[in-house]
Each structure stands twice: as structure tokens, then as C-alpha cells.
Design a protein around this motif. Structure first.
Motif, mmCIF file in Angstrom:
data_model
loop_
_atom_site.group_PDB
_atom_site.id
_atom_site.type_symbol
_atom_site.label_atom_id
_atom_site.label_comp_id
_atom_site.label_asym_id
_atom_site.label_seq_id
_atom_site.Cartn_x
_atom_site.Cartn_y
_atom_site.Cartn_z
ATOM 1 N N GLU A 77 80.538 41.734 66.539
ATOM 2 C CA GLU A 77 80.336 41.142 67.866
ATOM 3 C C GLU A 77 79.218 40.105 67.829
ATOM 4 O OE1 GLU A 77 80.023 44.078 71.011
ATOM 5 O OE2 GLU A 77 81.606 45.295 70.103
ATOM 6 N N ASP A 278 81.416 47.738 72.527
ATOM 7 C CA ASP A 278 82.535 47.718 73.449
ATOM 8 C C ASP A 278 83.126 49.113 73.671
ATOM 9 O OD1 ASP A 278 84.010 45.989 75.073
ATOM 10 O OD2 ASP A 278 85.722 46.158 73.710
ATOM 11 N N GLU A 279 83.283 49.865 72.605
ATOM 12 C CA GLU A 279 83.978 51.137 72.749
ATOM 13 C C GLU A 279 83.160 52.199 73.465
ATOM 14 O OE1 GLU A 279 83.651 51.331 68.166
ATOM 15 O OE2 GLU A 279 84.278 53.283 68.867
ATOM 16 N N ARG A 281 82.078 52.001 76.322
ATOM 17 C CA ARG A 281 82.636 52.006 77.677
ATOM 18 C C ARG A 281 83.922 52.808 77.766
ATOM 19 N NH1 ARG A 281 84.624 46.847 79.867
ATOM 20 N NH2 ARG A 281 84.247 46.120 77.735
ATOM 21 N N PHE A 282 84.659 52.841 76.647
ATOM 22 C CA PHE A 282 86.009 53.411 76.696
ATOM 23 C C PHE A 282 86.102 54.761 76.029
ATOM 24 C CE2 PHE A 282 86.623 48.912 77.256
ATOM 25 C CZ PHE A 282 87.419 48.918 78.382
ATOM 26 N N ALA A 283 84.971 55.279 75.556
ATOM 27 C CA ALA A 283 84.999 56.620 74.982
ATOM 28 C C ALA A 283 85.244 57.627 76.093
ATOM 29 C CB ALA A 283 83.675 56.901 74.284
ATOM 30 N N SER A 286 82.804 58.348 78.806
ATOM 31 C CA SER A 286 82.191 57.070 78.473
ATOM 32 C C SER A 286 80.710 57.285 78.169
ATOM 33 C CB SER A 286 82.374 56.083 79.622
ATOM 34 O OG SER A 286 81.833 56.602 80.809
#
Lengths: 334, 334
Positions: A77, A278-279, A281-283, A286
Motif C-alpha cells: 500500500e 485494508d483488511e 476493516r473487513f475482518a 473488524s
DNA sequence: GTGCAGGTCTGCAACGATGTAGCTGTACGT
DNA sequence: ACGTACAGCTACATCGTTGCAGACCTGCAC
């Protein structure tokens, strides 16, 4: 064969040098001459040969980026953003993976890689300040990260200690008292593990909570490191009600292991990380973490390096820049 | 000023050209002369000027890599491996981010970027085969991915249809019958969404399960795409007992949304993805997916491109390479 | 002894741009 | 009318390397 300046010069009825002057925005050219040259360029589809330009001018308009491994999300990133900012100033970025090995870092610093670039964005992981200073050469180098905090070097970094303290304070504020820290390395306080651990201890002290060394676990800064670290705490029977992973990968790995072993998150254990990849947020849940201002780091390091290259930043002292951070409170530690 | 070949020649008492010959492993040099030159090089710390060499030879020993965005984990991992393989053959990789925009892809294909590289690894997302053919120039280009399957181009890709069929068959074998597909785009069967969707339909047909268009949802190939796609299925009341995300990011996003809404994985819904990115292993539950042989893709595409550059691969037809795949059965769809 | 092959090395030109110096011509002050 | 200043352009050298052509030498065949 490609079209050269000579062809353009002939077509425009001017000298080679006049074409060069037009391309380099030389001040004193009559508009009519300039137009003739531009017309010829357009007609022939001329494009400047960058290699020849580099040879003559000694500049490549490339920035070197040295990091351990591009497949690590944080670096990927960061690299992506650095490229975007560099591109806006007319530079490209050439990436070199060091694998965090001293030999590779050294050859990135001195070897052919260096020749290809006008300046270096360097994430030193294996080399110490003295070695770097001895081999950095004459072209500008901007350090990224905090392994090296030395007044000799330009450095762009994040507020490690402050951010770690803030997230620890957040865990304390939600009532947690036994906060495990995963990913600590040495007691060295100049690198990021050390600075973050320090921030953690500061926050404990401020809250009047005693520091327990049994809660500090060393591990690799990767998912499996976090998983096995929290696993060893559970196996040892060490009690804890929160986990602070010194980066998000560790925290996510730990979260994974805790869930597998049937613990409830954040009920039994709150989990927090560091980096806001980024991940996070999506774990599921979260991940509460701290965003270290990567955008700002990318922007300011590129600006600083290019200013050094172009002579716009002339201070002889190393400049130290610290990007701001932002707490990201999510489900894993509300 | 840096040490040049001339300095070395003077120090070794030979001509400039002899130094060049030594460096280029010219056959007919007496060992004693060669040694003198090598000694002089070592003593003076000479390093060849790559820019001058490039200008003279017309080769940069750099490979261009065009992809949409390096911060996408799949591309980051691919780039990392490509660099490693390229490095083993003495090449560097220069990355260009296209943002999947046609204008950027085109300028990567024709512009200055092209000049800096001896050949291109190209992931076309926005341009069609005709446009690429018209602008690809004379230097070799190897296509990555499957957006372009055209006999004119060299192509290294994965077994999209076969792998998608295999994972669908796995879901069917575990008793699932209503398998939602997330991430389908057009009906076009030449790109990866199309090929994977086709594999899914083949597997259904083989198993004698009827295809239901209501189970196919378009979305972005990102986590939030997967989350909102599965959300819309739930909101619509469409019934399903499994989800096949056409890549891992979609699957992970879907998994997240399902967990948030209180569904049990894999009890209520099995979830499978595609790509086997690193985090698939560490998600909770860990993600069943298919590994498309990225290592093999990286290795073979670099080899093919460099062989083209060096003239070792002379076939005038485009070569098509398909890497093998491997099913990774994990907790999300056992 | 001459001719020829081929090993070993050298010198010059060339890749395509930019830097330096210098040559014109016009404008302007005196 | 003349010197000066400077806009506008040109010619040539130069960056550091490699390609090409050829010089020179040695050894061997005839």
C-alpha cells in the motif's frame, strides 16, 4: 530506428541545440521558431530518448524504494501511494526487495540499483545507522520507518509511541487491565517495536496500572507470529483480557487463534492492532487499530526526497517528519 | 566523478576496449590480461555505468509490469514474485499502475515507460486486443491474466474455468445445491469473471443441478463488493446454502457480512473463494479457495518474456501458457 | 620464405541527448 | 556614429559505453 532530435532539427530547419532548447523550455526562443520545432516534433512523432538524456544529464528521474518484501500489505500500500505521488512530480519509482537481509540492503544502498535512481526511499531493517552513513554515498536518502532515528538522516515516520499509548489508553478506558502485547522485540527503544512498547508502558503508567513482563511476547510481525504468540500465552495459562498486536497482521493472527480456541471477541478478549491495513476493516470482528497516516507519510517523504534531489531543500541537518495518527475504533475493541 | 572504464584502462595498461571486452566476457583475452584488468577494477572500485551501457546497447535490462494497482494483494504478491524471478536472470522490474484506465494502459504501452524497459508484462483490463495489437510496438509483450486471449499475443494465465469447476464440484459434493456466485460481470467468456462463471455452470451441469440466474450477482472485485453483493441476496430473500466469490476478496467480504448478520459458517452457508491470497489462510473461518499457481505464473511469464527479449524464444505465434491450480479446502467450506 | 588462419588487442565512431562557448543581429544609450 | 547589452541561434565537445574494422603477432602448412 527511432526519430532523433537530429531528424527534428532537419525537418524544422534549425540546429540540434535549438530543438533541445525548445524541449527544455529555454527562455530565449522566438515563438515562431518554437512553433516550427513543435510542428516538426508532432509531425515526426518524436519522443525524447530518456537513456541518452540520463547519460548526459546524470539524472534518471527515478526514485529507488527499498523495502523488505512487496507482498507485505503495508509495504504494498505504501509503495502504491509513493508511486502516485512521485508520478505527480514526474518521477518513477523503482522497487528493490531486500528481504530484510543486511547484504541486500547494503547492495541496494551502494550497488547498481543506486545508479539507476536519483534518490532513495529506504526502509532499513537490518543495517545500523553507522553502516548506512558510511555507505550512503552522495545522492539523497530519506529513511522510512523508525529503525533509524539519527540526526544525520532525513526521516519520515509515524508517531509510534503516541499512537501506541492512545490505543492502549483506549483499551484501559474500556475496563481492560491485563493487556498482552504481541510482537515486542528487544528493549531497544529506537525501532518501531520498541517505540510502540514504550507507548504502551507510558499509557499503563498514566493509568496507574502495573506493567507485567509476562504479558509481553516476542513474535514475527506476521499473522502466524500473532497466532502462535497468543497460543503460547493461552498454553501457559497467563491471564489477559486484551491483546495489543504491534501490527495488524499480528493482531489478526491472534484474533484468528482466539476464535479457533472458542474465545469470544470482544467479550472475553479485546483485540487491537496497529497500521490500519485494508483488511482490518473487513475482518470478523473488524479490528480496532490505529491508522499511522500512511497517505501523509507517502506524500511528505516523496516531497522531501525530490526537494533534496532538486536542491529545493538545502538544510544540511537531517529533517525529521512525523505523520499524524488516527484511532480507528471497531468491533474487536469497542 | 565516478571511476570510468578509461581510468581502469589506464591503470591496467590496456585499451579502453579491452576493459569492455573483459566485462563482456569476450572470448579471446589472455588470462594474464584479464587478470590485470580485474585487478585494476577491484583496486579502483569501478562499476559500470548502466545508463551509458543502455544508450549504447539499446537494452535496459528492465522489465515493465503494468497492473491496475499495487495495493491489491493479488498484484502485490505477483509483483513480488516476478521481481524475484527477474532478478535471478539479471533483470529488474519497473512497475506502472494503470488504475485500469484505458488512457493509462495505452501510455504504458507506448509512452516513455516502454522506452525504459526491454519488454512488458501486461495485465490489460481496459484495452481490447485490437487496440493493443495496434500499439504494442516491436518490443516483446507478455499478457498476464485472461482479459485478452488472442493468438497474436503471448499469454500466461491460469485454468480459470477448470479451477472454478473444481471448487464448485467440491461445494456440490458436500451437499450444497444453491450456490450463489458473486462477482460475475458480463456474459463475456474470454475474461476471468466469464471463464470462472463458465466453470461454475459446467460443474452444475455435470452434477445435474439446474442453473439459477438469480444466484448470480455482479459486484466489484473487492471486499466491499462481496459484502454488498451477499447483502443484496439476503435482502431480496434469495435462498442459498453456499457462496462462491470469484476472488478471495469478494469471498472474504461476503463472509464478513454473513457473520455480521448472524449466519453460521459453514453451517448455514459455505463460502469459497478464488486466488488463495495469504489472508485466506488466516481468516476466521479460514477460507476454502483455489490456488491458481501464482508461483508458476510468475516464473513462466518472466522466462517467456526474457526468452523473447534475448531471442531464445523465436516462435512467431503467440504462446499460451496455463499454470496448474490446486484446491485449498479449509474451514469455510470443508 | 611466403601465405594464411586466427588469437589478441587497439582505435575510432557511434548511441542521442545537453553544456559551453561563441557568433550574429538588433535595440539602446551616449 | 559607435560601443554595449543581450536576445536568439549555431557548432562542437561531451557523458561512458559498445560495435566495427583492422593491426599485429604467432604458429603452421606449403
Amino acid at each position: 530506428m527511432a526519430v532523433t532530435m537530429n531528424d527534428v532539427a532537419r525537418a524544422a530547419g534549425v540546429s540540434l541545440k535549438t530543438v533541445s532548447n525548445v524541449l527544455n523550455d529555454y527562455e530565449f526562443i522566438r515563438p515562431v521558431t518554437k512553433q516550427k520545432v513543435l510542428d516538426a516534433i508532432a509531425e515526426l512523432g518524436y519522443e525524447a530518448n530518456l537513456t541518452a538524456r540520463s547519460l548526459r544529464s546524470g539524472k534518471t528521474r527515478m526514485l529507488g524504494l527499498v523495502l523488505s518484501d512487496l507482498s507485505i500489505p503495508y509495504y504494498a500500500e505504501l509503495a502504491s501511494r509513493l508511486m502516485t505521488f512521485a508520478s505527480a512530480r514526474g518521477y518513477r519509482v523503482l522497487v528493490e526487495q531486500s528481504g530484510a537481509e543486511p547484504g541486500h540492503e547494503l547492495s541496494a544502498l551502494q550497488g547498481p540499483f543506486r545508479q539507476l535512481t536519483d534518490g532513495l526511499l529506504f526502509t532499513p531493517l537490518a543495517l545500523d545507522a553507522g553502516t548506512i552513513a558510511a555507505h550512503q554515498g552522495t545522492k539523497p536518502v530519506v529513511m522510512l520507518g523508525e529503525h533509524i532515528a539519527d540526526p544525520r538522516f532525513d526521516l519520515v515516520t509515524m508517531k509510534n509511541a503516541e499512537a501506541a499509548a492512545a490505543i492502549t489508553a483506549h483499551l484501559l478506558a474500556s475496563g481492560r487491565r491485563r493487556i498482552a502485547v504481541l510482537g515486542a522485540a528487544s528493549e531497544d527503544t529506537t525501532d518501531s517495536p520498541g517505540l510502540r512498547l514504550n507507548g504502551y508502558r507510558e499509557a499503563l503508567k498514566t493509568a496507574g496500572v502495573e506493567f507485567d513482563p509476562a504479558l509481553v511476547v516476542q513474535c514475527d510481525w506476521r499473522r502466524d507470529g500473532g497466532a502462535s504468540a497468543v497460543g503460547s500465552l493461552l498454553d501457559d495459562g497467563t491471564e489477559f483480557d486484551a491483546v495489543f498486536g504491534l501490527n495488524d497482521a499480528i493482531a489478526l493472527g491472534a484474533m484468528h487463534e482466539l476464535l479457533i480456541r472458542g474465545h469470544k471477541l470482544p467479550g472475553d478478549v479485546a483485540v487491537a492492532g496497529f497500521d490500519d491495513i485494508d483488511e482490518a476493516r473487513f475482518a470478523s470482528p473488524s479490528l480496532t487499530t490505529v491508522s499511522p497516516g500512511m497517505e501523509e507519510i507517502a506524500e511528505r517523504s516523496v516531497k522531501l526526497l525530490i526537494d533534496r534531489i532538486e536542491g529545493a531543500e538545502a538544510s544540511s541537518e537531517g529533517l525529521h517528519v512525523e505523520a499524524g495518527f488516527e484511532l480507528k475504533v471497531r468491533e474487536s475493541a469497542p
